[in-house]
Design an enzyme around this catalytic site. Structure first.
Site, mmCIF file in Angstrom:
data_model
loop_
_atom_site.group_PDB
_atom_site.id
_atom_site.type_symbol
_atom_site.label_atom_id
_atom_site.label_comp_id
_atom_site.label_asym_id
_atom_site.label_seq_id
_atom_site.Cartn_x
_atom_site.Cartn_y
_atom_site.Cartn_z
ATOM 1 N N TYR A 180 39.992 43.918 26.161
ATOM 2 C CA TYR A 180 39.681 42.791 27.061
ATOM 3 C C TYR A 180 38.717 41.807 26.388
ATOM 4 O O TYR A 180 38.927 40.594 26.422
ATOM 5 C CB TYR A 180 39.073 43.350 28.344
ATOM 6 C CG TYR A 180 38.578 42.314 29.325
ATOM 7 C CD1 TYR A 180 39.455 41.685 30.206
ATOM 8 C CD2 TYR A 180 37.218 41.983 29.398
ATOM 9 C CE1 TYR A 180 38.999 40.749 31.123
ATOM 10 C CE2 TYR A 180 36.760 41.050 30.314
ATOM 11 C CZ TYR A 180 37.649 40.443 31.175
ATOM 12 O OH TYR A 180 37.197 39.514 32.087
ATOM 13 N N SER A 199 34.852 35.201 30.111
ATOM 14 C CA SER A 199 33.956 36.264 30.593
ATOM 15 C C SER A 199 32.739 36.342 29.678
ATOM 16 O O SER A 199 32.843 36.054 28.479
ATOM 17 C CB SER A 199 34.683 37.611 30.563
ATOM 18 O OG SER A 199 33.764 38.659 30.808
HETATM 19 N N1 LIG Z 1 35.256 39.911 38.547
HETATM 20 C C1 LIG Z 1 34.481 39.931 37.481
HETATM 21 O O1 LIG Z 1 33.465 40.632 37.399
HETATM 22 C C2 LIG Z 1 34.832 39.051 36.310
HETATM 23 C C3 LIG Z 1 33.887 38.919 35.280
HETATM 24 C C4 LIG Z 1 34.194 38.119 34.194
HETATM 25 C C5 LIG Z 1 35.401 37.459 34.141
HETATM 26 N N2 LIG Z 1 36.306 37.607 35.151
HETATM 27 C C6 LIG Z 1 37.566 36.889 35.033
HETATM 28 O O2 LIG Z 1 37.821 36.184 36.241
HETATM 29 C C7 LIG Z 1 39.219 36.094 36.459
HETATM 30 C C8 LIG Z 1 39.579 36.603 37.855
HETATM 31 O O3 LIG Z 1 39.086 37.927 38.014
HETATM 32 P P1 LIG Z 1 39.072 38.642 39.439
HETATM 33 O O4 LIG Z 1 37.941 39.602 39.410
HETATM 34 O O5 LIG Z 1 39.177 37.635 40.514
HETATM 35 O O6 LIG Z 1 40.441 39.463 39.343
HETATM 36 P P2 LIG Z 1 41.427 40.009 40.504
HETATM 37 O O7 LIG Z 1 42.101 41.207 39.922
HETATM 38 O O8 LIG Z 1 40.682 40.152 41.786
HETATM 39 O O9 LIG Z 1 42.472 38.823 40.650
HETATM 40 C C9 LIG Z 1 43.346 38.515 39.589
HETATM 41 C C10 LIG Z 1 44.580 37.830 40.133
HETATM 42 O O10 LIG Z 1 45.449 37.571 39.015
HETATM 43 C C11 LIG Z 1 46.769 37.946 39.359
HETATM 44 N N3 LIG Z 1 47.524 38.296 38.142
HETATM 45 C C12 LIG Z 1 47.396 39.420 37.391
HETATM 46 N N4 LIG Z 1 48.294 39.408 36.389
HETATM 47 C C13 LIG Z 1 48.992 38.250 36.506
HETATM 48 C C14 LIG Z 1 50.061 37.677 35.774
HETATM 49 N N5 LIG Z 1 50.611 38.321 34.726
HETATM 50 N N6 LIG Z 1 50.541 36.474 36.165
HETATM 51 C C15 LIG Z 1 50.015 35.835 37.241
HETATM 52 N N7 LIG Z 1 49.015 36.335 37.983
HETATM 53 C C16 LIG Z 1 48.508 37.537 37.618
HETATM 54 C C17 LIG Z 1 46.611 39.126 40.298
HETATM 55 O O11 LIG Z 1 47.793 39.304 41.106
HETATM 56 C C18 LIG Z 1 45.382 38.718 41.108
HETATM 57 O O12 LIG Z 1 45.739 37.954 42.254
HETATM 58 C C19 LIG Z 1 39.880 36.877 35.321
HETATM 59 O O13 LIG Z 1 40.205 35.979 34.282
HETATM 60 C C20 LIG Z 1 38.779 37.806 34.871
HETATM 61 O O14 LIG Z 1 38.941 38.227 33.537
HETATM 62 C C21 LIG Z 1 36.046 38.395 36.227
#
Ligand SMILES: NC(=O)c1ccc[n+]([C@@H]2O[C@H](COP(=O)([O-])OP(=O)(O)OC[C@H]3O[C@@H](n4cnc5c(N)ncnc54)[C@H](O)[C@@H]3O)[C@@H](O)[C@H]2O)c1
Length: 258
Positions: A161, A147
């Site tokens: 985080y 991130s």
């Molecule tokens: N969305 C953003 O703005 C953003 C920004 C920077 C980084 N990220 C990173 O991108 C990645 C995805 O984010 P997102 O927004 O799609 O999240 P999201 O919450 O939409 O999806 C996350 C998925 O991970 C699964 N998950 C959660 N805990 C788990 C576990 N213990 N074991 C297996 N699966 C698990 C959830 O069931 C879900 O399907 C993450 O690493 C997040 O930190 C997201």
């Protein structure tokens, strides 16, 4: 869009964690469109099944696997199952993460440990087990989804985080160094704010304070989307990036340089 062969993943076995929704699902769909066989690995079995079914219905190859990446025995079993089924593992995307926010002075050890267990220990466990199998079969490519918050504080209440994602960056570089000679590349994609259901829920749960990624902070204009992250992840996972390892690629519209 027709991609040059070097940017495709034909017949590659790709495990994507957290692939049932959001960014992970977008990565899974994009990889499948370039010929990869996808393992949709997620904590939510029903959502993982739905994502895998949708990929298959669109002509791709995928199956779902329920896994909690924070649980060592489940991670070991998942990779063993993948290698038993397909004979090898070519690509891992460490995408699963959680992002609850809490004011720093209210963070207790239970909150700290539960977040690190998924984001940092989960990434470590998947890296260790994937690398074990990739070493045995002559190499592979790994992309960790980090991130921009690993490099810049961005908003208040996100210290736990941010530290987890800084750890992911460090694991990216150290594993890239240690396993380059085994033909294993490890890179990270650092998304900016991407409007997924998970991100919206985490931000809605607490009043956000701080510079945030608002108006004027993103040189390329507005927010990115899931496809922007999936495209960068595909590049780093593909043979087109064969000479790239240990890199942290921000996909943030220029936010980090603003
Ligand atoms: N969305 C953003 O703005 C953003 C920004 C920077 C980084 N990220 C990173 O991108 C990645 C995805 O984010 P997102 O927004 O799609 O999240 P999201 O919450 O939409 O999806 C996350 C998925 O991970 C699964 N998950 C959660 N805990 C788990 C576990 N213990 N074991 C297996 N699966 C698990 C959830 O069931 C879900 O399907 C993450 O690493 C997040 O930190 C997201």
């Amino acid at each position: 869009m027709t991609l040059p062969t070097a940017f495709r993943l034909d017949n590659k076995i790709a495990v994507i964690t957290g692939a049932a929704s959001g960014i992970g699902r977008g990565i899974a769909e994009t990889f499948a469109q370039t010929g990869a066989r996808i393992v949709v690995a997620d904590l939510d079995p029903a959502a993982a099944e739905a994502a895998a079914k949708s990929i298959v219905e669109s002509g791709g190859q995928a199956h779902a696997m329920a896994v909690d990446v924070s649980q060592e025995s489940e991670v070991i079993a998942m990779f063993e199952d993948v290698v038993r089924r397909y004979g090898r593992l070519d690509v891992l995307v460490n995408n699963a993460a959680i992002f609850p926010k809490k004011p720093f002075l209210e963070v207790d050890t239970a909150f700290w440990d539960s977040l690190q267990a998924v984001n940092l220990r989960g990434t470590f466990l998947c890296l260790r087990e994937a690398i074990r199998h990739m070493k045995a079969s002559g190499g592979g490519a790994i992309v960790n989804i980090s991130s921009v918050s690993s490099m810049q504080a961005v908003v208040h209440h996100n210290g736990t985080y941010n530290a987890s994602k800084a750890g992911v960056n460090s694991l990216t570089r150290t594993t890239a160094l240690e396993f380059g000679a085994d033909g294993i590349r490890v890179n990270a994609v650092l998304p900016g704010g991407i409007p997924t259901a998970g991100a919206r829920a985490a931000s809605a749960a607490i009043e956000l304070k701080g510079p945030i990624m608002g108006e004027g902070r993103i040189p390329l204009g507005g927010m990115g989307d899931v496809q922007d992250i999936a495209n960068a992840t595909l590049f780093l996972a593909s043979p087109a990036a064969r000479y790239i390892t240990g890199q942290l690629l921000a996909v943030d519209g220029g936010f980090l340089i603003s």
